[in-house]
Enzyme design. Sequence first.
Site, PDB file in Angstrom:
ATOM      1  N   LYS A  53     -21.113  21.959  41.713  1.00 14.45           N
ATOM      2  CA  LYS A  53     -20.170  21.478  40.697  1.00 14.45           C
ATOM      3  C   LYS A  53     -19.555  20.162  41.164  1.00 14.45           C
ATOM      4  CE  LYS A  53     -19.458  26.226  39.243  1.00 14.45           C
ATOM      5  NZ  LYS A  53     -18.684  27.463  39.304  1.00 14.45           N
ATOM      6  N   GLN A  97     -13.188  30.226  40.745  1.00 15.73           N
ATOM      7  CA  GLN A  97     -14.515  30.664  41.171  1.00 15.73           C
ATOM      8  C   GLN A  97     -14.497  32.168  41.450  1.00 15.73           C
ATOM      9  OE1 GLN A  97     -17.265  28.753  41.182  1.00 15.73           O
ATOM     10  NE2 GLN A  97     -18.525  30.449  41.863  1.00 15.73           N
ATOM     11  N   ASP A 120     -14.127  27.771  31.962  1.00 17.11           N
ATOM     12  CA  ASP A 120     -15.171  28.798  32.053  1.00 17.11           C
ATOM     13  C   ASP A 120     -15.227  29.697  30.820  1.00 17.11           C
ATOM     14  OD1 ASP A 120     -16.960  29.034  34.208  1.00 17.11           O
ATOM     15  OD2 ASP A 120     -15.313  29.456  35.591  1.00 17.11           O
TER      16      ASP A 120
HETATM   17  N1  GUN Z   1     -19.297  32.970  39.918  1.00 15.80           N
HETATM   18  C1  GUN Z   1     -20.596  33.094  39.569  1.00 15.80           C
HETATM   19  N2  GUN Z   1     -20.844  32.402  38.436  1.00 15.80           N
HETATM   20  C2  GUN Z   1     -19.680  31.826  38.067  1.00 15.80           C
HETATM   21  C3  GUN Z   1     -19.291  31.000  36.976  1.00 15.80           C
HETATM   22  O1  GUN Z   1     -20.067  30.622  36.092  1.00 15.80           O
HETATM   23  N3  GUN Z   1     -17.979  30.619  36.957  1.00 15.80           N
HETATM   24  C4  GUN Z   1     -17.102  31.027  37.904  1.00 15.80           C
HETATM   25  N4  GUN Z   1     -15.845  30.623  37.787  1.00 15.80           N
HETATM   26  N5  GUN Z   1     -17.416  31.799  38.916  1.00 15.80           N
HETATM   27  C5  GUN Z   1     -18.707  32.192  38.992  1.00 15.80           C
END
Ligand code: GUN
Length: 280
Positions: A53, A97, A120
């Site tokens: 990211k 996350q 998200d």
């Molecule tokens: N952990 C695994 N996939 C994701 C995701 O798409 N977003 C977030 N925030 N955590 C994750």
Amino acid sequence: MGEIINVKDIVEKRKILIRERIEKLKREKDIIPKLAVIIANSEEASRVYVGRKRKMCETLGILEEEYEFSEDITTEDVLREINRLNNDDTVNGILVQLPLFKHLDTSKILKAVLPTKDVDGFHPENFGNLIQGNGKIAPCTPKGVMTILKEIGANIEGKDAVVVGRSVIVGRPMAAMLTNAGATVTICHSKTKDLTNHTKRADILIVAVGVPHLIKENMVKENSIVIDIGINKVDGKLVGDVDTENVVKIAKSVTPVPGGVGLTTVHTLIENLMDLTEAV
Ligand code: GUN
């Protein structure tokens, strides 16, 4: 023999559109989007995801800040930080996350993020809107899958779609998005009795369970589209939930792992961030 979907090309094409949006925002409102990332776990995989990211933000000239917490953090500490970020006008998106340390209250923490900064789409308000068919922000991985389906020209309306996996991050929102697009959707999971019976009927099969090569060629329908969301490490190598090499002999199109859905997840996160920033 089917084809392996070239997800890289799809993402590169969409990146051009994102760059245009970023430039327009800078030109017209003098805003550079900013993403705040909260990491409160000790998982190696999370660091890899956050790293991807960060790299995407750097490539696109987007601001990114990371807040990493050690295990002695409390739910209240995280809530306080989220509250501060909610009130910081220079922050456009907040990403928590997942997973969080086990002692933290994930539900409470996800609810604390302002829906207008919920990059998200995990806040119940955004999730509820998605289920009601008028969602603006949707979870990145399933939304990225919808992008892939669109870009390969898949016809979704009236098709039988089967989603294997019922997670909050992927399976459930995926099923909602396919339903909104007019598919007849079945969700399968660990308690499903005869998985093959379902997967074999799927015009569109989406798999997100984290079981290496679970889906074999005898489990898919001829000429179907198979989307593999699994990321598993086997003998140091990344493999998906689909036995791609053999499934592609039966299916029409299959996404690869690595270099598949994972690429669109990160890209979609930036699309969501742009949506939130432009709405300010
Ligand atoms: N952990 C695994 N996939 C994701 C995701 O798409 N977003 C977030 N925030 N955590 C994750």
